[in-house]
Every structure is written in C-alpha cells, then in structure tokens.
Design a protein around this motif. Structure first.
Motif, PDB file in Angstrom:
ATOM      1  N   ARG A   1      27.240 -47.242 -10.013  1.00 44.81           N
ATOM      2  CA  ARG A   1      27.447 -48.385  -9.101  1.00 44.81           C
ATOM      3  C   ARG A   1      27.579 -47.893  -7.667  1.00 44.81           C
ATOM      4  O   ARG A   1      27.052 -48.494  -6.738  1.00 44.81           O
ATOM      5  N   LYS A   2      28.287 -46.769  -7.510  1.00 45.07           N
ATOM      6  CA  LYS A   2      28.432 -46.197  -6.168  1.00 45.07           C
ATOM      7  C   LYS A   2      27.055 -45.829  -5.608  1.00 45.07           C
ATOM      8  O   LYS A   2      26.767 -46.047  -4.437  1.00 45.07           O
ATOM      9  N   GLN A   3      26.205 -45.298  -6.449  1.00 42.73           N
ATOM     10  CA  GLN A   3      24.865 -44.884  -6.018  1.00 42.73           C
ATOM     11  C   GLN A   3      23.892 -46.074  -5.943  1.00 42.73           C
ATOM     12  O   GLN A   3      22.764 -45.940  -5.501  1.00 42.73           O
ATOM     13  N   LYS A   4      24.353 -47.246  -6.459  1.00 42.62           N
ATOM     14  CA  LYS A   4      23.519 -48.452  -6.525  1.00 42.62           C
ATOM     15  C   LYS A   4      22.220 -48.225  -7.298  1.00 42.62           C
ATOM     16  O   LYS A   4      21.185 -48.869  -7.036  1.00 42.62           O
ATOM     17  N   SER A   5      22.247 -47.308  -8.227  1.00 45.70           N
ATOM     18  CA  SER A   5      21.099 -47.116  -9.120  1.00 45.70           C
ATOM     19  C   SER A   5      21.510 -46.271 -10.307  1.00 45.70           C
ATOM     20  O   SER A   5      22.508 -45.534 -10.253  1.00 45.70           O
ATOM     21  N   GLY A   6      20.746 -46.388 -11.358  1.00 52.60           N
ATOM     22  CA  GLY A   6      21.049 -45.592 -12.545  1.00 52.60           C
ATOM     23  C   GLY A   6      20.128 -46.001 -13.678  1.00 52.60           C
ATOM     24  O   GLY A   6      19.447 -47.037 -13.621  1.00 52.60           O
ATOM     25  N   SER A   7      20.113 -45.157 -14.699  1.00 51.58           N
ATOM     26  CA  SER A   7      19.267 -45.434 -15.852  1.00 51.58           C
ATOM     27  C   SER A   7      20.010 -44.950 -17.100  1.00 51.58           C
ATOM     28  O   SER A   7      20.428 -43.799 -17.164  1.00 51.58           O
ATOM     29  N   ILE A   8      20.191 -45.871 -18.043  1.00 48.34           N
ATOM     30  CA  ILE A   8      20.891 -45.526 -19.286  1.00 48.34           C
ATOM     31  C   ILE A   8      19.917 -45.715 -20.438  1.00 48.34           C
ATOM     32  O   ILE A   8      19.234 -46.748 -20.520  1.00 48.34           O
ATOM     33  N   VAL A   9      19.832 -44.715 -21.298  1.00 50.54           N
ATOM     34  CA  VAL A   9      18.977 -44.840 -22.485  1.00 50.54           C
ATOM     35  C   VAL A   9      19.819 -44.538 -23.721  1.00 50.54           C
ATOM     36  O   VAL A   9      20.433 -43.470 -23.818  1.00 50.54           O
ATOM     37  N   TYR A  10      19.846 -45.482 -24.649  1.00 48.04           N
ATOM     38  CA  TYR A  10      20.506 -45.259 -25.932  1.00 48.04           C
ATOM     39  C   TYR A  10      19.459 -44.755 -26.911  1.00 48.04           C
ATOM     40  O   TYR A  10      18.439 -45.413 -27.127  1.00 48.04           O
ATOM     41  N   SER A  11      19.714 -43.578 -27.477  1.00 46.85           N
ATOM     42  CA  SER A  11      18.829 -43.070 -28.512  1.00 46.85           C
ATOM     43  C   SER A  11      19.396 -43.553 -29.835  1.00 46.85           C
ATOM     44  O   SER A  11      20.510 -43.185 -30.213  1.00 46.85           O
ATOM     45  N   THR A  12      18.663 -44.409 -30.546  1.00 44.99           N
ATOM     46  CA  THR A  12      19.251 -45.042 -31.737  1.00 44.99           C
ATOM     47  C   THR A  12      18.443 -44.700 -32.990  1.00 44.99           C
ATOM     48  O   THR A  12      18.418 -43.553 -33.411  1.00 44.99           O
ATOM     49  N   SER A  13      17.720 -45.658 -33.537  1.00 47.38           N
ATOM     50  CA  SER A  13      16.956 -45.400 -34.768  1.00 47.38           C
ATOM     51  C   SER A  13      16.054 -46.598 -35.052  1.00 47.38           C
ATOM     52  O   SER A  13      16.425 -47.745 -34.766  1.00 47.38           O
TER      53      SER A  13
END
Ligand SMILES: NC(=O)c1ccc[n+]([C@@H]2O[C@H](COP(=O)([O-])OP(=O)(O)OC[C@H]3O[C@@H](n4cnc5c(N)ncnc54)[C@H](OP(=O)(O)O)[C@@H]3O)[C@@H](O)[C@H]2O)c1
Length: 267
Positions: free
Chosen positions: A133-145
């Motif tokens: 949030r501080k960087q105002k950007s990001g990417s999250i990837v959940y490795s699932t199945s």
C-alpha cells in the motif's frame, strides 16, 4: 520479453525445493531480489546458494520460517523487508496437507491443515499489504492446485480440496478490493508437476490400490494428461513469474491452471 522484474523484490514462500524453489530461481534469473523461506535452515540456505551460483544473482535471502505459525510468517516478511526495504511481489505457497480420508482426520488434523494452507495465505497477505500500500503497487499470487476446480476422488486429499477452495474465495474477493490500490491478486494451479510432493501422493495412491507409484504416474501420463507427461517445476515457475510480473499488468483475479491440459472444464 522483458518482464520488468529487474530490481523488484519478490518473496517466495516454501521454496527450499519443488515448485517454490523453481519459482525463486526464475525470479533470480529475471534480476529480481528474492527472499525465500522454508522450515529447515540448512535446506533453504543451500537452495539459495545454489540459485546464486546458477543465476549469478547475489540478492537472494534465505529465511528459516514455519509458515503454519503466525510467528513464522512474521519472521519471513520482516526479514525480507529488513534486507530489501521494499516488497513488490508475494508468492504464497506452502507444503501440502497430508493425504487422508474424512474418517481418518480429527479436529487436530483439520486445524493443522487450516493453519498451513489457509492461515499462511491470510497472514502473509496481511503482512505484505502495508508495504504494498505504501508503494501503491503490488502483485500477489497464490499457488494452489487444480483440485480447486476438480477434486480428484482417488487422490485422498480431502484436506487440500476443502481448504484450498477458501483460499480462492479470498483471492477473488481481494482482487476486486485491492485493485484500486494498484495491487493485483491472482492464482496459479499446478496439475501434476514432478516434485517430491507428487512422489508422496503417488506412493499413497499406489499403496491403497496395491500397485506401484510408477504405475500410477504411467496411468496419468498415458490416460489423463493430454501432453502425456508430468510437468517440470521450471515450466510451472515460468507461468507464475509471468503472472506476478509487471508485464501481466492487466491480469487480475484469474486462476490459471498449468496442467498439460489435464482438466476438461471449459474455463
Ligand atoms: N507438485 C504438484 O504438482 C502440486 C500439485 C497440486 C498442489 N501442489 C501443492 O503445491 C505446494 C508445493 O508443492 P511441491 O510439489 O513444491 O512440494 P515439495 O516439493 O514437497 O516442497 C514443499 C516445500 O515447502 C516447504 N514447506 C513445507 N511445509 C512448510 C512450512 N510449514 N513452512 C515453510 N515451508 C514449508 C518445504 O521445505 P521444508 O521442509 O524445509 O519446510 C519445501 O521447500 C504444496 O502445497 C502442494 O500440495 C503441488
């Protein structure tokens, strides 16, 4: 294709071997700064050293942390932030819950699996968000199945089938909640990628069917997977790293299976 990862900070959870290890190596090859964790200090340190040797990337931080605990998740993210002072990408991954049938599993087994599979995702996400949030950007990837789309009956994986579905519910909700803050949230689903986890599962299935793990693998390769083979961890990692990267800037809220065509659903 330049994925735009040079100098970006990527945290890869559960990465001393298997899928996480391959993902960490691919980020390193793309010039990212990589923090990677697993429980065994010697295993994660030697994986990090090996990645450094293979890629020439010196910005690899190994962290010993048990992701099934709140403290472990904190240790991982705080060490990474302390070393790199930024956080652009979070790859959520953990060991798989043990195989077992409903009647074999008591509350303790369910709770352990919830801590490992769901709460690691909740906690790592919660810990990563303030910096993103501080960087105002990001990417999250959940490795699932792929079991999230199609649970496989004879794999004996009721814990995984039940709990990973809730990770997907969280991801779909977060992907719309966080988009306005510049944070993308996606999932990638491995089908049958050749790692120690698959040897564990094939051995368990073989025991119950009175056959060998090799015969189980052969059956998958000949009759279930259109590409006719198990995937390589590097093939899986390539998809995860692309979806996580700035090059995938308009991909949000998706769930991509990497399974050689195994699932027969239309989407
Ligand atoms: N391979 C596939 O095709 C496939 C398919 C569907 C789903 N999955 C899921 O994807 C995940 C990764 O699978 P994999 O094939 O890469 O398994 P793997 O080869 O067995 O590797 C598991 C990794 O997770 C780490 N780990 C396990 N428990 C941990 C914990 N509590 N805290 C921190 N690190 C932990 C292990 O290191 P330490 O022992 O040092 O902690 C290791 O680095 C699992 O959840 C698995 O069920 C895999």
């Amino acid at each position: 294709m330049d994925l735009g990862l040079t100098g970006k900070v990527a945290l890869v959870a559960a990465a001393s071997k298997g899928l996480g290890r391959a993902i960490a190596e691919e980020f390193a090859r793309e010039g990212a700064k990589v923090a990677m964790c697993s429980r065994e200090e010697s295993a994660i340190t030697s994986a990090a050293e090996d990645i450094e040797r293979k890629t020439g990337n010196k910005s690899i931080l190994p962290v010993a942390a048990d992701l099934s605990t709140r403290e472990g998740c904190e240790v991982f993210v705080q060490n990474a932030l302390g070393a790199f002072r930024a956080l652009d990408i979070l790859i959520v991954n953990a060991g798989g819950p043990p195989p077992g049938r409903f009647d074999d599993l008591d509350d303790t087994a369910w709770q352990k699996a919830v801590d490992l599979t769901l709460f690691s995702a909740v906690r790592l996400t919660r810990l990563a968000l303030p910096q993103m949030r501080k960087q105002k950007s990001g990417s999250i990837v959940y490795s699932t199945s792929t079991s999230v789309r199609q649970p496989t009956q004879y794999l004996n994986l009721i814990l995984s089938n039940a709990i990973r579905a809730s990770v997907h519910g969280m991801l779909k909700t977060l992907s719309s909640d966080l988009a306005k803050e510049g944070i993308r949230v996606n999932a990638v689903q491995p089908g049958r990628i050749a790692t120690d986890r698959l040897v564990q599962l094939d051995t368990d299935t073989a025991k119950r069917q009175n056959t060998t793990p090799e015969a189980i693998r052969k059956r998958y390769e000949e009759t279930v997977i259109p590409l006719g083979r198990y995937g390589e961890p590097a093939e899986y990692a390539a998809a995860v790293v692309f979806i996580a990267s700035p090059k995938a800037s308009y991909i949000n809220g998706v769930s991509l299976q990497v399974d050689g065509g195994m699932l027969m659903s239309m989407f």
